[in-house]
Scaffold this motif. Structure first.
Motif, short mmCIF file in Angstrom:
data_model
loop_
_atom_site.label_atom_id
_atom_site.label_comp_id
_atom_site.label_asym_id
_atom_site.label_seq_id
_atom_site.Cartn_x
_atom_site.Cartn_y
_atom_site.Cartn_z
N ALA A 172 0.76 -1.18 -0.13
CA ALA A 172 -0.04 0.21 0.15
C ALA A 172 0.82 1.23 -0.02
CB ALA A 172 -0.97 0.08 1.02
N ALA A 173 1.97 1.28 0.55
CA ALA A 173 2.95 2.36 0.85
C ALA A 173 3.59 2.66 -0.51
CB ALA A 173 3.98 2.02 1.88
N ALA A 174 3.77 1.47 -1.35
CA ALA A 174 4.38 1.58 -2.76
C ALA A 174 3.45 2.39 -3.67
CB ALA A 174 5.14 0.21 -3.04
N VAL A 175 2.09 1.79 -3.52
CA VAL A 175 1.11 2.30 -4.24
C VAL A 175 0.79 3.95 -4.04
CG1 VAL A 175 -1.20 2.18 -4.82
CG2 VAL A 175 0.01 0.10 -4.80
N VAL A 176 0.73 4.29 -2.74
CA VAL A 176 0.54 5.67 -2.55
C VAL A 176 1.95 6.52 -2.95
CG1 VAL A 176 0.42 7.15 -0.58
CG2 VAL A 176 -0.90 5.08 -0.59
N LEU A 177 2.91 5.82 -2.86
CA LEU A 177 4.24 6.46 -3.24
C LEU A 177 3.95 6.83 -4.78
CD1 LEU A 177 6.99 8.03 -2.81
CD2 LEU A 177 8.05 5.76 -3.12
N GLY A 178 3.67 5.80 -5.37
CA GLY A 178 3.42 5.89 -7.07
C GLY A 178 2.29 6.86 -7.34
N LEU A 179 1.21 6.85 -6.46
CA LEU A 179 0.17 7.98 -6.97
C LEU A 179 0.81 9.17 -6.52
CD1 LEU A 179 -2.64 6.02 -5.37
CD2 LEU A 179 -2.27 6.41 -7.74
N PHE A 180 1.56 9.44 -5.67
CA PHE A 180 2.32 10.73 -5.51
C PHE A 180 3.31 11.13 -6.27
CE2 PHE A 180 6.10 12.66 -3.56
CZ PHE A 180 5.66 13.93 -3.40
N LEU A 181 4.07 10.28 -6.82
CA LEU A 181 5.03 10.70 -7.96
C LEU A 181 4.18 11.04 -9.22
CD1 LEU A 181 7.91 8.00 -7.30
CD2 LEU A 181 7.94 10.41 -7.58
N ALA A 182 3.07 10.02 -9.66
CA ALA A 182 2.17 10.30 -10.65
C ALA A 182 1.68 11.83 -10.56
CB ALA A 182 1.37 9.29 -11.04
N PHE A 183 1.32 12.04 -9.71
CA PHE A 183 0.54 13.59 -9.47
C PHE A 183 1.69 14.64 -9.74
CE2 PHE A 183 -0.40 16.96 -6.88
CZ PHE A 183 -1.58 17.66 -7.34
N ALA A 184 2.84 14.42 -9.05
CA ALA A 184 4.00 15.35 -8.97
C ALA A 184 4.20 15.33 -10.38
CB ALA A 184 4.96 15.00 -8.07
N GLY A 185 4.60 14.35 -11.07
CA GLY A 185 5.02 14.39 -12.46
C GLY A 185 3.94 15.23 -13.53
N THR A 186 2.55 14.74 -13.27
CA THR A 186 1.74 15.48 -14.05
C THR A 186 1.71 16.94 -13.80
OG1 THR A 186 0.39 13.36 -13.99
CG2 THR A 186 -0.91 15.38 -14.46
N SER A 187 1.89 17.20 -12.55
CA SER A 187 1.95 18.74 -12.39
C SER A 187 3.19 19.49 -12.77
CB SER A 187 1.77 19.07 -10.64
OG SER A 187 3.22 18.91 -10.13
N HIS A 188 4.24 18.74 -13.04
CA HIS A 188 5.53 19.11 -13.64
C HIS A 188 5.19 19.71 -15.13
CE1 HIS A 188 8.14 17.44 -10.77
NE2 HIS A 188 9.13 17.81 -11.50
N LEU A 189 4.18 18.99 -15.84
CA LEU A 189 3.82 19.10 -17.36
C LEU A 189 2.63 20.01 -17.49
CD1 LEU A 189 4.13 15.28 -18.28
CD2 LEU A 189 5.89 17.03 -18.31
N THR A 190 2.07 20.49 -16.07
CA THR A 190 0.69 20.99 -16.45
C THR A 190 0.85 22.44 -15.56
OG1 THR A 190 -0.59 19.67 -14.95
CG2 THR A 190 -0.52 19.02 -17.30
N PHE A 191 -0.05 22.31 -14.53
CA PHE A 191 -0.32 23.47 -13.68
C PHE A 191 0.62 24.24 -13.15
CE2 PHE A 191 -1.55 19.98 -11.16
CZ PHE A 191 -0.95 20.26 -9.94
N ALA A 192 1.97 23.36 -12.54
CA ALA A 192 3.08 23.87 -11.73
C ALA A 192 4.28 24.09 -12.68
CB ALA A 192 3.26 23.15 -10.61
N ARG A 193 4.28 23.92 -14.01
CA ARG A 193 5.24 23.94 -14.68
C ARG A 193 6.23 25.18 -14.46
NH1 ARG A 193 4.87 21.56 -20.81
NH2 ARG A 193 7.07 21.71 -21.46
N ASP A 194 5.66 26.25 -14.45
CA ASP A 194 6.32 27.59 -14.30
C ASP A 194 7.09 27.51 -12.94
OD1 ASP A 194 5.83 28.57 -16.92
OD2 ASP A 194 4.07 29.70 -15.90
N GLU A 195 6.47 27.08 -11.70
CA GLU A 195 7.11 27.03 -10.54
C GLU A 195 7.92 26.06 -10.43
OE1 GLU A 195 5.63 28.22 -6.18
OE2 GLU A 195 3.93 27.44 -7.60
N PHE A 196 8.01 24.89 -11.29
CA PHE A 196 9.11 23.97 -11.35
C PHE A 196 10.42 24.46 -11.75
CE2 PHE A 196 5.83 20.32 -10.22
CZ PHE A 196 6.73 19.80 -9.12
N GLN A 197 10.11 25.13 -13.06
CA GLN A 197 11.21 25.93 -13.62
C GLN A 197 12.13 26.82 -12.88
OE1 GLN A 197 9.50 27.64 -17.24
NE2 GLN A 197 9.17 25.65 -17.89
#
Length: 160
Positions: free
Chosen positions: A23-48
């Protein structure tokens, strides 16, 4: 010729893990997928803005590549339990690779994601090692590495 402990850990059968670890691995996976998606969309400027000036690449490219890596790691953690050891090692390596950027954010006093004080940026630095531990523990990679390191290595002098 013997294989290195890391190679043995990567290619050996994954150790059994508990439901809590899975369960902890799946939660970490979901966290990473969300963070990665935010890199490509709504938080891209902030990550830059978080990419240190000393990185010899275009900041947008760094954000896109790291976002794709996070999505891939997240999906693998959630969907590939049979490959959890190499994915756990890869996720831990990823967290280690991005740590210098977090240090740079603290040193250069760069605001971002609500980290607008030195104290907040410093506290964040202590969470990065926890992510490394989370990746290694939840996937059984830590256990696989320990097992691989404990296996007796043949003494090269004995062949003489």
């Amino acid at each position: 010729m013997s294989r290195s402990p890391l190679l043995r850990a990567l290619t050996s059968r994954a150790p059994k893990t508990s439901r809590q670890r899975r369960a902890a691995a799946v939660v970490l996976g979901l966290f990473l997928a969300f963070a990665g998606t935010s890199h490509l969309t709504f938080a891209r400027d902030e990550f830059q803005a978080q990419v240190p000036g000393w990185v010899p690449m275009d900041k947008d490219l760094v954000v896109v590549v790291s976002g794709i890596a996070e999505i891939g790691l997240g999906a693998a953690l959630a969907a590939l339990p049979g490959r959890r050891v190499p994915v756990g090692l890869a996720a831990a390596a990823f967290f280690i690779a991005i740590f210098p950027g977090n240090i740079s954010q603290y040193v250069t006093q760069t605001d971002g994601f609500g980290l607008d004080t030195d104290q907040k940026r410093l506290v964040r630095l202590f969470f990065q090692p926890l992510l490394v531990i989370w990746a290694l523990w939840s996937t059984g990679a830590w256990q696989a590495l320990r097992t691989a390191l404990r296996r007796k290595q043949p003494d090269p002098r004995a062949a003489r």
